[in-house]
Design a protein around this motif. Structure first.
Motif, PDB file in Angstrom:
ATOM      1  N   MET A 276      20.650  31.009  34.310  1.00 38.12           N
ATOM      2  CA  MET A 276      20.151  32.394  33.616  1.00 38.12           C
ATOM      3  C   MET A 276      19.879  33.194  35.023  1.00 38.12           C
ATOM      4  N   ARG A 277      20.095  34.647  34.696  1.00 34.82           N
ATOM      5  CA  ARG A 277      19.591  35.726  35.678  1.00 34.82           C
ATOM      6  C   ARG A 277      18.305  35.798  35.439  1.00 34.82           C
ATOM      7  N   GLU A 278      17.723  36.389  36.647  1.00 33.96           N
ATOM      8  CA  GLU A 278      16.403  36.803  36.532  1.00 33.96           C
ATOM      9  C   GLU A 278      15.971  37.577  35.223  1.00 33.96           C
ATOM     10  N   GLU A 279      16.656  38.213  35.272  1.00 40.61           N
ATOM     11  CA  GLU A 279      16.355  39.388  34.043  1.00 40.61           C
ATOM     12  C   GLU A 279      16.323  38.863  32.558  1.00 40.61           C
ATOM     13  N   GLN A 280      16.941  37.870  32.598  1.00 42.42           N
ATOM     14  CA  GLN A 280      16.972  37.170  31.188  1.00 42.42           C
ATOM     15  C   GLN A 280      15.782  36.338  30.831  1.00 42.42           C
ATOM     16  N   VAL A 281      14.966  35.835  31.869  1.00 41.58           N
ATOM     17  CA  VAL A 281      13.987  34.999  31.813  1.00 41.58           C
ATOM     18  C   VAL A 281      12.507  35.784  31.677  1.00 41.58           C
ATOM     19  N   VAL A 282      11.788  35.495  30.525  1.00 41.72           N
ATOM     20  CA  VAL A 282      10.246  36.039  30.242  1.00 41.72           C
ATOM     21  C   VAL A 282       9.197  35.209  31.130  1.00 41.72           C
ATOM     22  N   ILE A 300       6.522  37.045  23.886  1.00 43.17           N
ATOM     23  CA  ILE A 300       7.245  37.907  23.007  1.00 43.17           C
ATOM     24  C   ILE A 300       6.353  39.278  22.850  1.00 43.17           C
ATOM     25  N   ASN A 301       5.018  39.186  22.697  1.00 43.92           N
ATOM     26  CA  ASN A 301       4.383  40.782  22.586  1.00 43.92           C
ATOM     27  C   ASN A 301       4.457  41.446  23.711  1.00 43.92           C
ATOM     28  N   ASP A 302       4.620  40.696  24.788  1.00 42.70           N
ATOM     29  CA  ASP A 302       4.579  41.367  26.116  1.00 42.70           C
ATOM     30  C   ASP A 302       5.886  42.172  26.303  1.00 42.70           C
ATOM     31  N   ILE A 303       6.934  41.638  25.846  1.00 42.64           N
ATOM     32  CA  ILE A 303       8.396  42.234  26.267  1.00 42.64           C
ATOM     33  C   ILE A 303       8.552  43.067  24.992  1.00 42.64           C
ATOM     34  N   TRP A 304       7.880  43.061  23.814  1.00 44.07           N
ATOM     35  CA  TRP A 304       8.065  44.134  22.664  1.00 44.07           C
ATOM     36  C   TRP A 304       7.218  45.314  23.028  1.00 44.07           C
ATOM     37  N   GLU A 305       6.118  45.080  23.658  1.00 44.49           N
ATOM     38  CA  GLU A 305       5.126  46.272  23.957  1.00 44.49           C
ATOM     39  C   GLU A 305       5.827  47.056  25.219  1.00 44.49           C
ATOM     40  N   SER A 306       6.479  46.402  25.959  1.00 43.49           N
ATOM     41  CA  SER A 306       7.007  47.051  27.348  1.00 43.49           C
ATOM     42  C   SER A 306       8.315  47.732  26.926  1.00 43.49           C
ATOM     43  N   GLY A 307       8.896  47.669  25.765  1.00 42.66           N
ATOM     44  CA  GLY A 307      10.004  48.102  25.292  1.00 42.66           C
ATOM     45  C   GLY A 307      11.209  47.308  25.631  1.00 42.66           C
ATOM     46  N   ARG A 308      11.154  46.069  26.153  1.00 43.02           N
ATOM     47  CA  ARG A 308      12.213  45.428  26.580  1.00 43.02           C
ATOM     48  C   ARG A 308      12.765  44.558  25.608  1.00 43.02           C
ATOM     49  N   LEU A 309      12.162  44.287  24.372  1.00 40.77           N
ATOM     50  CA  LEU A 309      12.588  43.372  23.188  1.00 40.77           C
ATOM     51  C   LEU A 309      12.928  44.657  22.409  1.00 40.77           C
ATOM     52  N   GLN A 310      14.209  44.651  21.786  1.00 42.29           N
ATOM     53  CA  GLN A 310      14.655  45.829  20.979  1.00 42.29           C
ATOM     54  C   GLN A 310      15.301  44.884  19.571  1.00 42.29           C
ATOM     55  N   ALA A 329      14.198  27.198  19.673  1.00 41.04           N
ATOM     56  CA  ALA A 329      14.633  28.337  18.530  1.00 41.04           C
ATOM     57  C   ALA A 329      15.640  29.436  18.972  1.00 41.04           C
ATOM     58  N   LEU A 330      16.463  29.541  18.341  1.00 41.48           N
ATOM     59  CA  LEU A 330      17.601  30.657  18.517  1.00 41.48           C
ATOM     60  C   LEU A 330      17.397  31.996  17.400  1.00 41.48           C
ATOM     61  N   LEU A 331      16.788  33.191  17.571  1.00 43.09           N
ATOM     62  CA  LEU A 331      16.875  34.144  16.538  1.00 43.09           C
ATOM     63  C   LEU A 331      16.923  35.251  16.929  1.00 43.09           C
ATOM     64  N   PRO A 332      17.237  36.336  16.215  1.00 40.49           N
ATOM     65  CA  PRO A 332      17.217  37.575  16.539  1.00 40.49           C
ATOM     66  C   PRO A 332      15.581  38.241  16.183  1.00 40.49           C
ATOM     67  N   PHE A 333      15.141  39.187  17.028  1.00 41.64           N
ATOM     68  CA  PHE A 333      14.124  39.777  16.647  1.00 41.64           C
ATOM     69  C   PHE A 333      14.250  41.009  15.679  1.00 41.64           C
ATOM     70  N   ALA A 334      14.019  40.954  14.404  1.00 42.25           N
ATOM     71  CA  ALA A 334      14.318  41.785  13.266  1.00 42.25           C
ATOM     72  C   ALA A 334      13.322  42.751  13.266  1.00 42.25           C
ATOM     73  N   GLY A 335      12.437  42.990  13.882  1.00 47.87           N
ATOM     74  CA  GLY A 335      11.323  44.029  13.499  1.00 47.87           C
ATOM     75  C   GLY A 335      11.648  45.311  14.169  1.00 47.87           C
ATOM     76  N   LYS A 336      10.946  46.261  14.233  1.00 53.85           N
ATOM     77  CA  LYS A 336      11.302  47.647  14.517  1.00 53.85           C
ATOM     78  C   LYS A 336      10.936  47.598  16.180  1.00 53.85           C
ATOM     79  N   SER A 337      11.917  48.409  16.941  1.00 51.73           N
ATOM     80  CA  SER A 337      12.039  48.180  18.198  1.00 51.73           C
ATOM     81  C   SER A 337      10.601  49.477  18.476  1.00 51.73           C
ATOM     82  N   LYS A 338       9.974  49.365  19.756  1.00 54.07           N
ATOM     83  CA  LYS A 338       8.848  49.995  20.024  1.00 54.07           C
ATOM     84  C   LYS A 338       9.197  51.397  20.028  1.00 54.07           C
TER      85      LYS A 338
END
Ligand code: ACO
Length: 338
Positions: A276-282, A300-310, A329-338
């Motif tokens: 994994m590249r560094e930027e892939q790993v939370v 997950i909340n941290d990367i959502w709040e920082s706008g990293r998770l879309q 688990a392997l799953l898409p984030f199906a919520g709204k982006s920040k």
């Protein structure tokens, strides 16, 4: 005969709560024979948050859950199942912390239950939420990982007190007809022959509360740190390789690898093994320590709040904990982006 459309579980929103009080490595230097340098080098942890004396697992869980529900824009009346993963419940055995959280959120007449799978608890719950939704039994499942781990930590034991923190994370998992929103896969497993690697000996029917329990500190978490470390690296790596291979997804195509936050050296070893590249790993262990079942939803909340998770981006979750238990688990984030 008309066939009904398939219904999928989808990860619609995330929330977290982090208590205010910070316990830094400098604070720990004054409490036990340790140093900031040792803790940072061996674990990557700089600080952890601790709940106030009168702040409980259910308080933190309810706050995280409220944020997740509000972000999705549904009312609490639409939640039809409340699941909480914790090894530090408000009460030993009953009532469940999920029942107390439901009450704090004003959720009434809805099934509520706790599970105990230590650090793997949140991903375990995703598998349960998936089953309830895909069987058509539930539509909006509130999934919470919450821990007041400080309540079972012996702050005179340097091998454990440096590691753990308190906090909560929550998600709403909803029924969706959109195939692109569906959980791709969840895998959860256990091996009880390693039960003594991570154990809180009391209270329980083996060691009911007694003077002996208090004298010997059997109410505190005990861990075979080094053995757990080695098994964690091996198991987490194997588990991720399997879920990726089974679903024909390459590790370089995962934008967000979100492993359990126990120790930076474990995260780094697994990330490296998967190329994994560094930027892939939370990585959030530095600021929260190990918050057990809350660790993955807090990350997950941290990367959502920082706008990293879309919206639509793939998450790979991977966890390991007492039991021993592990899950991915392997799953898409199906919520709204920040
Ligand atoms: N400060 C200074 N020295 C310390 C400390 C400390 N806080 N803690 C231990 N040491 C010492 C030990 O006494 C030992 O000294 P010795 O060589 O003189 O005997 C030395 O450091 C090495 O100890 P190890 O336990 O071998 O240290 P290790 O590098 O394994 O790190 C740690 C310990 C951080 C606990 C690590 O083993 C770890 O992270 N384990 C896995 C944790 C984990 O993944 N848990 C699973 C999830 S948790 C859950 O489910 C709730």
């Amino acid at each position: 005969m008309s066939q009904s459309k398939p219904v999928y579980a989808s990860f619609k929103s995330i929330g977290a709560y982090v208590p205010e009080k910070i316990l830094s490595n400098a604070d720990l230097e004054k409490m036990v024979d340790t140093t900031d340098e040792w803790i940072l080098k061996r674990t990557g942890i700089k600080e952890r948050h601790l709940a106030a004396d009168d702040e409980y697992t259910s308080d933190m869980g309810a706050k995280a859950a409220k944020i997740a529900i509000d972000r999705l824009g549904i009312s609490t009346e639409e939640i039809d199942l409340v699941l909480c993963a914790t090894v530090t419940p408000d009460y030993f055995n009953m009532p469940s912390t999920a029942c107390i959280i439901s009450d704090k959120l004003g959720i009434k007449n809805v099934q509520a239950l706790d599970i105990s799978a230590a650090c793997s608890g949140f991903v375990y719950l995703l598998s349960i939420a998936k089953a309830f939704i895909e069987s058509g039994m539930k539509k909006n499942v509130l999934v919470i990982g919450a821990e007041k781990f400080s309540s079972i930590v012996d702050y005179t034991d340097r091998s454990t007190c440096i590691l753990f923190g308190d906090g909560a994370g929550a998600a709403v998992i909803s029924a969706s007809e959109l195939e692109e929103e569906k959980f791709i896969d969840v895998h959860a497993s256990a091996d009880g022959s390693y039960a003594d690697f991570l154990v809180t000996p009391a209270p329980g029917c083996i060691n009911p509360v007694s003077q002996k329990v208090l004298d010997e500190g059997l109410n505190f978490v005990q861990m075979k740190g080094n053995e757990t470390f080695k098994l964690a690296v091996k198991t987490l790596t194997k588990d991720v390789k399997e879920i990726l291979a089974k679903n024909e997804i390459k590790s370089e195509d995962i934008p967000h690898f979100i492993p359990h936050q126990a120790n930076y050296r474990i995260i780094k070893a697994v990330g490296d093994a998967l190329k994994m590249r560094e930027e892939q790993v939370v990585v959030t262990v530095g600021k929260y320590g190990n918050t057990s079942a809350a660790s993955i939803p807090m990350a997950i909340n941290d990367i959502w709040e920082s706008g990293r998770l879309q919206n639509g981006e793939l998450m790979l979750l991977d966890t390991f904990g007492g039991g021993l238990t592990w899950a991915s688990a392997l799953l898409p984030f199906a919520g709204k982006s920040k």
